[in-house]
Design a protein around this motif. Structure first.
Motif, PDB file in Angstrom:
ATOM      1  N   ALA A  71       0.831  -1.210   0.000  1.00  0.00           N
ATOM      2  CA  ALA A  71       0.000   0.000   0.000  1.00  0.00           C
ATOM      3  C   ALA A  71       0.863   1.256   0.000  1.00  0.00           C
ATOM      4  O   ALA A  71       1.891   1.325   0.650  1.00  0.00           O
ATOM      5  CB  ALA A  71      -0.907   0.000   1.233  1.00  0.00           C
ATOM      6  N   GLY A  72       0.408   2.231  -0.748  1.00  0.00           N
ATOM      7  CA  GLY A  72       1.074   3.522  -0.760  1.00  0.00           C
ATOM      8  C   GLY A  72       0.459   4.445   0.278  1.00  0.00           C
ATOM      9  O   GLY A  72      -0.552   4.135   0.914  1.00  0.00           O
ATOM     10  N   VAL A  73       1.062   5.592   0.449  1.00  0.00           N
ATOM     11  CA  VAL A  73       0.590   6.573   1.424  1.00  0.00           C
ATOM     12  C   VAL A  73      -0.851   6.978   1.124  1.00  0.00           C
ATOM     13  O   VAL A  73      -1.674   7.083   2.047  1.00  0.00           O
ATOM     14  CB  VAL A  73       1.531   7.795   1.467  1.00  0.00           C
ATOM     15  CG1 VAL A  73       0.968   8.892   2.341  1.00  0.00           C
ATOM     16  CG2 VAL A  73       2.917   7.376   1.960  1.00  0.00           C
ATOM     17  N   ASP A  74      -1.184   7.187  -0.140  1.00  0.00           N
ATOM     18  CA  ASP A  74      -2.555   7.591  -0.496  1.00  0.00           C
ATOM     19  C   ASP A  74      -3.573   6.541  -0.074  1.00  0.00           C
ATOM     20  O   ASP A  74      -4.629   6.873   0.457  1.00  0.00           O
ATOM     21  CB  ASP A  74      -2.681   7.849  -1.997  1.00  0.00           C
ATOM     22  CG  ASP A  74      -1.947   9.105  -2.431  1.00  0.00           C
ATOM     23  OD1 ASP A  74      -1.668   9.960  -1.561  1.00  0.00           O
ATOM     24  OD2 ASP A  74      -1.646   9.222  -3.628  1.00  0.00           O
ATOM     25  N   GLU A  75      -3.255   5.283  -0.310  1.00  0.00           N
ATOM     26  CA  GLU A  75      -4.173   4.210   0.071  1.00  0.00           C
ATOM     27  C   GLU A  75      -4.310   4.130   1.591  1.00  0.00           C
ATOM     28  O   GLU A  75      -5.401   3.927   2.124  1.00  0.00           O
ATOM     29  CB  GLU A  75      -3.687   2.874  -0.498  1.00  0.00           C
ATOM     30  CG  GLU A  75      -4.692   1.759  -0.340  1.00  0.00           C
ATOM     31  CD  GLU A  75      -4.256   0.475  -1.029  1.00  0.00           C
ATOM     32  OE1 GLU A  75      -5.012  -0.500  -0.916  1.00  0.00           O
ATOM     33  OE2 GLU A  75      -3.183   0.434  -1.663  1.00  0.00           O
ATOM     34  N   ASP A 132       6.521   3.758   5.947  1.00  0.00           N
ATOM     35  CA  ASP A 132       7.954   3.632   6.223  1.00  0.00           C
ATOM     36  C   ASP A 132       8.258   2.380   7.027  1.00  0.00           C
ATOM     37  O   ASP A 132       9.304   1.761   6.863  1.00  0.00           O
ATOM     38  CB  ASP A 132       8.470   4.856   6.981  1.00  0.00           C
ATOM     39  CG  ASP A 132       8.556   6.097   6.110  1.00  0.00           C
ATOM     40  OD1 ASP A 132       8.483   5.949   4.869  1.00  0.00           O
ATOM     41  OD2 ASP A 132       8.683   7.205   6.674  1.00  0.00           O
ATOM     42  N   ARG A 133       7.345   2.019   7.903  1.00  0.00           N
ATOM     43  CA  ARG A 133       7.531   0.838   8.753  1.00  0.00           C
ATOM     44  C   ARG A 133       7.580  -0.437   7.916  1.00  0.00           C
ATOM     45  O   ARG A 133       8.238  -1.401   8.246  1.00  0.00           O
ATOM     46  CB  ARG A 133       6.389   0.761   9.765  1.00  0.00           C
ATOM     47  CG  ARG A 133       6.252  -0.546  10.499  1.00  0.00           C
ATOM     48  CD  ARG A 133       7.144  -0.549  11.734  1.00  0.00           C
ATOM     49  NE  ARG A 133       6.854  -1.671  12.588  1.00  0.00           N
ATOM     50  CZ  ARG A 133       7.470  -2.850  12.481  1.00  0.00           C
ATOM     51  NH1 ARG A 133       8.385  -3.040  11.588  1.00  0.00           N
ATOM     52  NH2 ARG A 133       7.173  -3.829  13.311  1.00  0.00           N
ATOM     53  N   GLY A 167      -4.136   9.900   8.995  1.00  0.00           N
ATOM     54  CA  GLY A 167      -3.854  11.116   8.240  1.00  0.00           C
ATOM     55  C   GLY A 167      -2.539  10.989   7.501  1.00  0.00           C
ATOM     56  O   GLY A 167      -1.899   9.938   7.503  1.00  0.00           O
ATOM     57  N   PRO A 168      -2.087  12.078   6.879  1.00  0.00           N
ATOM     58  CA  PRO A 168      -0.869  12.037   6.061  1.00  0.00           C
ATOM     59  C   PRO A 168       0.383  11.608   6.829  1.00  0.00           C
ATOM     60  O   PRO A 168       1.160  10.787   6.342  1.00  0.00           O
ATOM     61  CB  PRO A 168      -0.719  13.462   5.543  1.00  0.00           C
ATOM     62  CG  PRO A 168      -1.983  14.165   5.847  1.00  0.00           C
ATOM     63  CD  PRO A 168      -2.728  13.377   6.865  1.00  0.00           C
ATOM     64  N   GLU A 169       0.574  12.157   8.014  1.00  0.00           N
ATOM     65  CA  GLU A 169       1.778  11.812   8.784  1.00  0.00           C
ATOM     66  C   GLU A 169       1.770  10.356   9.213  1.00  0.00           C
ATOM     67  O   GLU A 169       2.766   9.648   9.088  1.00  0.00           O
ATOM     68  CB  GLU A 169       1.905  12.711  10.013  1.00  0.00           C
ATOM     69  CG  GLU A 169       2.290  14.134   9.683  1.00  0.00           C
ATOM     70  CD  GLU A 169       2.420  14.988  10.929  1.00  0.00           C
ATOM     71  OE1 GLU A 169       2.737  14.460  12.010  1.00  0.00           O
ATOM     72  OE2 GLU A 169       2.193  16.205  10.813  1.00  0.00           O
ATOM     73  N   ARG A 170       0.631   9.917   9.733  1.00  0.00           N
ATOM     74  CA  ARG A 170       0.525   8.533  10.200  1.00  0.00           C
ATOM     75  C   ARG A 170       0.659   7.572   9.023  1.00  0.00           C
ATOM     76  O   ARG A 170       1.303   6.537   9.132  1.00  0.00           O
ATOM     77  CB  ARG A 170      -0.806   8.322  10.914  1.00  0.00           C
ATOM     78  CG  ARG A 170      -0.892   7.041  11.678  1.00  0.00           C
ATOM     79  CD  ARG A 170      -0.133   7.051  12.990  1.00  0.00           C
ATOM     80  NE  ARG A 170      -0.706   8.059  13.867  1.00  0.00           N
ATOM     81  CZ  ARG A 170       0.031   9.021  14.440  1.00  0.00           C
ATOM     82  NH1 ARG A 170       1.306   9.101  14.267  1.00  0.00           N
ATOM     83  NH2 ARG A 170      -0.517   9.914  15.232  1.00  0.00           N
ATOM     84  N   ALA A 171       0.065   7.910   7.872  1.00  0.00           N
ATOM     85  CA  ALA A 171       0.172   7.055   6.685  1.00  0.00           C
ATOM     86  C   ALA A 171       1.627   6.924   6.268  1.00  0.00           C
ATOM     87  O   ALA A 171       2.088   5.810   5.941  1.00  0.00           O
ATOM     88  CB  ALA A 171      -0.665   7.642   5.553  1.00  0.00           C
ATOM     89  N   ALA A 172       2.362   8.024   6.292  1.00  0.00           N
ATOM     90  CA  ALA A 172       3.778   7.975   5.923  1.00  0.00           C
ATOM     91  C   ALA A 172       4.565   7.112   6.919  1.00  0.00           C
ATOM     92  O   ALA A 172       5.445   6.343   6.514  1.00  0.00           O
ATOM     93  CB  ALA A 172       4.354   9.381   5.864  1.00  0.00           C
ATOM     94  N   GLU A 173       4.245   7.237   8.194  1.00  0.00           N
ATOM     95  CA  GLU A 173       4.941   6.436   9.211  1.00  0.00           C
ATOM     96  C   GLU A 173       4.656   4.950   9.031  1.00  0.00           C
ATOM     97  O   GLU A 173       5.558   4.122   9.173  1.00  0.00           O
ATOM     98  CB  GLU A 173       4.543   6.912  10.609  1.00  0.00           C
ATOM     99  CG  GLU A 173       5.078   8.287  10.946  1.00  0.00           C
ATOM    100  CD  GLU A 173       4.473   8.856  12.220  1.00  0.00           C
ATOM    101  OE1 GLU A 173       3.705   8.151  12.910  1.00  0.00           O
ATOM    102  OE2 GLU A 173       4.780  10.021  12.526  1.00  0.00           O
ATOM    103  N   ILE A 174       3.411   4.619   8.750  1.00  0.00           N
ATOM    104  CA  ILE A 174       3.056   3.212   8.528  1.00  0.00           C
ATOM    105  C   ILE A 174       3.754   2.696   7.280  1.00  0.00           C
ATOM    106  O   ILE A 174       4.329   1.599   7.291  1.00  0.00           O
ATOM    107  CB  ILE A 174       1.529   3.027   8.424  1.00  0.00           C
ATOM    108  CG1 ILE A 174       0.863   3.345   9.771  1.00  0.00           C
ATOM    109  CG2 ILE A 174       1.181   1.613   7.963  1.00  0.00           C
ATOM    110  CD1 ILE A 174      -0.652   3.423   9.720  1.00  0.00           C
TER     111      ILE A 174
END
Length: 96
Positions: free
Chosen positions: A73-77, A94-95, A85-92
């Motif tokens: 999954a990408g950040v948008d998905e 990256d994990r 939100g955007p920050e949490r999506a990016a953190e997930i």
């Protein structure tokens, strides 16, 4: 005096159904998720991300079929998941 305890997830789902907050199809979907070991794996992985608690982890598990799907999954998905939100999506992202 009876000690208070929080309802378990299955009890909570039945309460939501009885109060017409979710329909039968959604009840069945969520019950299958609660009993699916893959969902547990997803929740365990996602809860390791800073700031992600059990509610958000459960929402992510509802949105993805497997840990592999989550990895792809990408950040948008990820942002389409409730409570992400955007920050949490990016953190997930990256994990994984």
């Amino acid at each position: 005096m009876r000690e208070w305890r929080a309802p378990d997830p299955v009890e909570r789902l039945h309460e939501l159904y009885k109060s017409d907050e979710i329909d039968e199809q959604e009840l069945e979907r969520r019950l299958s998720l609660e009993m699916d070991p893959r969902a547990d794996q997803i929740r365990e992985h996602v809860e390791q991300v800073a700031g992600v608690g059990p509610v958000t982890a459960r929402e992510v598990a509802l949105s993805f079929e497997s840990v592999d799907d989550l990895r792809r999954a990408g950040v948008d998905e990820l942002q389409s998941v409730p409570n992400v939100g955007p920050e949490r999506a990016a953190e997930i992202a990256d994990r994984f």
